[in-house]
Design an enzyme around this catalytic site. Structure first.
Site, PDB file in Angstrom:
ATOM      1  N   SER B 312       0.831  -1.195   0.000  1.00 51.61           N
ATOM      2  CA  SER B 312       0.000   0.000   0.000  1.00 51.61           C
ATOM      3  C   SER B 312       0.877   1.260   0.000  1.00 51.61           C
ATOM      4  CB  SER B 312      -0.945  -0.081   1.200  1.00 51.61           C
ATOM      5  OG  SER B 312      -1.995   0.840   1.091  1.00 51.61           O
ATOM      6  N   ASP B 404      -8.576  -5.059  -6.040  1.00 49.25           N
ATOM      7  CA  ASP B 404      -8.167  -4.104  -5.008  1.00 49.25           C
ATOM      8  C   ASP B 404      -9.103  -2.898  -5.022  1.00 49.25           C
ATOM      9  OD1 ASP B 404      -6.882  -2.307  -3.311  1.00 49.25           O
ATOM     10  OD2 ASP B 404      -4.891  -2.718  -4.118  1.00 49.25           O
ATOM     11  N   HIS B 439      -6.797  -5.919  -1.713  1.00 44.48           N
ATOM     12  CA  HIS B 439      -5.672  -5.043  -1.379  1.00 44.48           C
ATOM     13  C   HIS B 439      -4.689  -5.694  -0.415  1.00 44.48           C
ATOM     14  CE1 HIS B 439      -3.734  -1.136  -0.953  1.00 44.48           C
ATOM     15  NE2 HIS B 439      -3.814  -1.218   0.363  1.00 44.48           N
TER      16      HIS B 439
END
Lengths: 426, 493
Positions: B312, B404, B439
């Site tokens: 991330s 995601d 994600h």
């Protein structure tokens, strides 16, 4: 620090395991075709260091796999995936006649496995890489319960889950005190198991009688988490005397099956179990010494084979019996004893109940797999303040193979008779 | 309706049809169909769609509970091997001594470090010998379908009645998760009330191998935790960066150390020991450079064999460290993250503005859950924060979860690849892309949180991470293997 390339990495899979589970030790990133020594090191509860090591040569990609490759010497040779455990022996300079036994089963055995450059003098070197592995006698979720009753002192291990479970009464032989590790392992394999303390460390003297063991059997059988009609007995060495009694002659209990490791079958009628020590003492003149002055007690047993005032009448067995013996047993004439028993059983028409496993070059102390083999160990003889070294026999490699094979077969025997097989009648 | 539609839509569009997240039936049926299971279902000529649910639920009612348990029949045996394992190791779960061809349920439950109860269950049928195994037999119902040896672990969900918006993350890596696995009679839903436990086994799942040392780092302003493998070393090393959730997550580092890498989990945001206001990033390039140097200078680390892994926002940081701070990592692993900062920078060292102040790209689904995806669309990133990829000098593996919802991973991957190609450095770039994965691509066999609680104040916000259970689990398993192989290649040879 900067190097041209990172050093080797040693891995043990699984890193945490039960003591009877195999592991794979491998090393990577070694110089190709290079000689290395892979060594295991363990500090026992007594503070002694035990080690095993094998000499290997890495392949073209710089790998050594202890499971796949051949060891060219050390404490073992050839292709031996688990020899880093079973070929362990006290490091040079240790006291003699040592024995490796874990008394505290709620913690694991920690074994440090390292790899060193070359085939010689590894003790002076820093290892190239190492890993730590845990070896457990107890699976998570197994309950350990102290049993402290008047007649019965011991420890009960109960597998995790709702139960009820089949049970195994675990009876050791002489000089051990309260040994929990085999029961803990049996519970980790699905059997509620009770181990009884009846011969204090260093003693062959006991206050217990057969009735105490019947009481122990009943404690197990009546436990709410135990299936009352699926309780067996596992006894080793002197403990097999009680085991066979329960299998054949006890009127109070009836085990569903029994296992005897390194069987014995004699006890003095006039004093029962408590007189075993005296019985043996009478024949102490039969003890021979080997070239290292280690005591061979086989002769005592041989002399008692015909002399002993009482034996369990094997003709009366009512349930399957598995005998596990080592052909190189120097402590007791186990084969001769088993032969006599087979004769009696056969004459009574019950040969189908008797199973025998006789292992070549195997000694008296047939333990759970991968435990180090010791050919002779110290014993303090009670009442005399003497220390003797008793010869148990066995050649390490064959003995370790016997430990591995017999444990599998013992578990399979217990499962067949104590767990429900699909073909069993309801 | 569905057989015609089948040829037009992808398998994964069908997943929502198989979800039954509310227990409307006596049988609470939560099937997360794997690709394999979908194949099996179509082989069975059951048309995917609502009718599947009805057919399978009907089968379950037919089998019902098994009335054969009596006190004279011993209980069956349920085993797990190994019974103590690292979380990325496969466990073999088997049942034996059952009656032949008999329906059973395997039910797993465990408590998180916060005390929440998580659980999963699956339906199996024993074979003619009264045995079954998770490695060989398919689950025919429950939290997952098909032959999934580790399905009980990755399909876990919070137990009914628990707190909302949960995400499973291990805080204390020095203790294992204790998973209680039970064998129940019949095909039942464990929370449905009537269950009969036949057998059980407890498994321990560890994030740390024996001998690994955990060292809290609080020096030179650096806040983190270092894990050192057993042995003399020296070892290659990894700098481990997470996202804007902040705090200090240790579990990936402890696992990497269990594989032989010295690993430093670094806090940079949302940690009490970091300077400045907690709602922004107050540390800059020098901070990350110092952390990298900390690893380099460690006596047990090979100083020219250090990699960086970032998830991330940690992705952007990874790329920034490699191109701006002067350190020379040996390789980079980036998972689902942007190549520029998602929060405007306040100085040239990378410090940022208040995180939540910039909400113009937040979107919301119809349940009011926030979706951050558009924040990291390249067009929406502050241009001055874009990492200069032409300065990249080491291999980069970029991992994309195609579902995601928190980051525009595919778009960023595309842009990174294009920039590297323009700079004549395509040979440095490797991409792994996983359909159906969200994600949070984490170490394998942990459950995916499709959404979880993001903030409680000033108002309660749940954020969408994306990902469907089975494909996300497959992605985690495959990605971890490939990450370890990648690290092996670039840090060990």
């Amino acid at each position: 620090m900067s190097l041209r390339s990172p050093p080797p990495i040693l891995s043990v899979r699984p890193s945490r395991a039960l003591v009877d589970e195999p592991f794979e030790v491998s090393v990577e990133n070694l110089p190709p075709g290079g000689p290395v020594t892979v060594r295991s090191l363990h500090r026992s509860e007594d503070g002694d260091d035990w080690e095993a090591y094998g000499r290997y040569v890495s392949d073209h990609s710089g790998k050594v796999s202890v499971s796949e490759d051949l060891s060219f010497g050390g404490t073992f040779s050839g292709k031996q995936p688990m020899a880093l455990l079973w070929s362990m022996r006290p490091v040079p300079g240790s006291r003699s006649g040592l024995r490796l036994r874990k008394l505290k089963v709620t913690t694991p055995m920690l074994v440090n496995i390292s790899v060193y450059r070359g085939h010689n003098d590894f003790r002076d070197q820093t290892p190239l890489a190492s890993a730590v592995t845990e070896r457990w006698y107890m699976a998570p979720g197994v309950h350990r319960v102290d049993i402290r009753q008047e007649e019965v002192q011991g420890t009960l291990f109960i597998p995790p889950g709702p139960g009820p479970f089949p049970g195994v009464l675990d009876i050791w032989g002489g000089w051990g005190g309260l040994l929990e590790y085999r029961s803990a392992l049996l519970a980790s394999r699905g059997f509620a198991s009770l181990t009884v303390e009846y011969l204090k460390p260093g003693e062959l003297q006991t206050d217990l009688e057969f009735s105490s063991f019947e009481a122990a059997f009943n404690i197990l059988k009546d436990h709410p988490k135990v299936l009352s009609d699926r309780v067996g007995v596992l006894g080793s060495s002197a403990g097999s005397i009680v085991t066979l009694y329960l299998a054949a002659e006890s009127t109070a209990v009836q085990p569903r099956c029994v296992v005897c490791i390194s069987n014995a079958n004699c006890y003095p009628h006039e004093s029962g179990l408590s007189g075993i020590q005296h019985l043996l003492a009478k024949k102490f003149d039969k003890i021979r010494l080997d070239e290292n002055n280690h005591e061979i007690w086989r002769g005592i047993g041989l002399a008692l084979l015909d002399d002993a005032p009482y034996k369990v009448d094997m003709g009366k067995i009512r349930s399957p019996v598995l005998l596990v013996n080592g052909r190189d047993d120097q402590n007791w004439p186990v084969l001769e004893t088993a032969d006599r028993m087979a004769q009696v059983v056969g004459a009574a028409g019950k040969a189908h109940l008797l199973y025998r496993l006789d292992y070549p070059n195997t000694g008296h102390q047939i333990e759970p797999p991968f435990s180090p083999h010791f050919r002779a160990t110290n014993l303090a003889i009670d009442g005399t303040k003497d220390k003797a070294i008793l010869l148990w026999g066995g050649e390490t490699k064959a003995h370790s193979e016997a430990q591995e094979d017999s444990w599998k077969k013992i578990l399979s025997f217990l499962r067949q008779h104590l767990y429900c097989s699909p073909k069993a009648k309801i | 309706m569905v057989t015609d539609a089948l040829s037009n839509i992808s398998l994964f569009d069908l997943f929502p049809l198989l979800f039954a997240e509310r227990a409307t039936d006596a049988v609470m049926f939560r099937a997360h169909a794997s690709v394999k299971a979908m194949g099996q279902l179509t082989d069975m000529k059951i048309k995917p769609g609502c009718s599947v649910y009805r057919k399978l639920a009907g089968l379950q009612r037919l089998t019902g509970k098994v009335p054969w348990i009596s006190s004279t029949r011993p209980a069956p045996l349920l085993t797990a091997a190994p019974v103590r394992a690292l979380v990325d190791e496969q466990i073999s779960i088997r049942g034996r001594f059952l009656p032949p061809r008999c329906p059973v349920t395997v039910w797993a439950r465990m408590h998180s470090d916060e005390g929440d109860l998580w659980e999963s269950f699956a339906h199996y049928n024993s074979n003619e010998s009264g045995a079954f195994s998770l490695t060989g037999d398919p689950s025919v119902g429950g939290s997952y379908l098909g032959c999934e040896p580790m399905g009980l672990f990755w399909s876990m969900q919070p137990a009914p009645g628990g707190r909302e918006g949960l995400r499973l993350r291990k805080k204390n890596v020095e203790t294992p998760y204790l998973v209680h696995i039970s064998l129940l009679g019949g095909h039942v839903s464990p929370s449905g009330g009537q269950i009969s436990e036949l057998a059980a086994v407890t498994a321990e799942r560890w994030y740390m191998a024996p001998g690994v040392k955990r060292i809290a780092i609080h020096q030179n302003g650096i806040v983190g935790t270092m894990f050192v493998p057993p042995g003399p070393g020296p070892f290659p090393a990894m700098l481990d960066l997470w996202g804007m959730g902040g705090g200090l997550q240790e579990y990936r580092s402890s696992l990497l150390a269990s594989k032989g890498y010295v690993s430093l989990s670094l806090a940079y945001f949302g940690h009490k020991d970091l300077p400045g206001p907690p709602d922004r990033i107050n540390v800059g390039d020098l901070y990350f450079k110092a952390a990298f140097r900390l690893l380099q200078d460690h006596p047990q680390v090979v100083s020219d064999r250090i990699g960086i892994i970032g998830l991330s926002f940690g992705c952007y940081l990874t790329l920034r460290i490699a191109t701006r701070t002067g350190v020379k990592p040996s390789c980079l692993v980036c998972i689902n993250g942007p190549m520029g900062s998602t929060v405007p920078l306040t100085d040239s060292d990378g410090r940022t503005d208040q995180f939540d102040s910039f909400q113009q790209y937040w979107t919301f689904d119809d349940e009011g859950r926030v979706i951050f995806k558009d924040v990291s669309l390249p067009a929406n990133l502050p241009p001055d924060s874009f990492v200069k990829l032409e300065k990249l000098d080491c291999p980069l593996m970029y991992i994309v979860g195609e579902d995601d919802l928190s980051a525009s991973s595919t778009e960023n991957a595309d842009l990174i690849e294009e920039n590297l190609r323009t700079a004549g450095k395509s040979h440095l770039f490797t991409r792994l892309s996983y359909p159906g994965a969200g994600h949070l691509i984490e170490p394998p066999y942990s459950p995916n949180a499709r959404s979880s609680m993001w903030s409680v104040k000033p108002k309660k916000l749940i954020t969408m991470w994306g990902g469907h259970p089975a494909p996300h689990a497959a992605a985690q398993e495959d990605a971890w293997k490939k990450i370890l192989d990648y690290l092996e290649k670039h840090l060990r040879s």
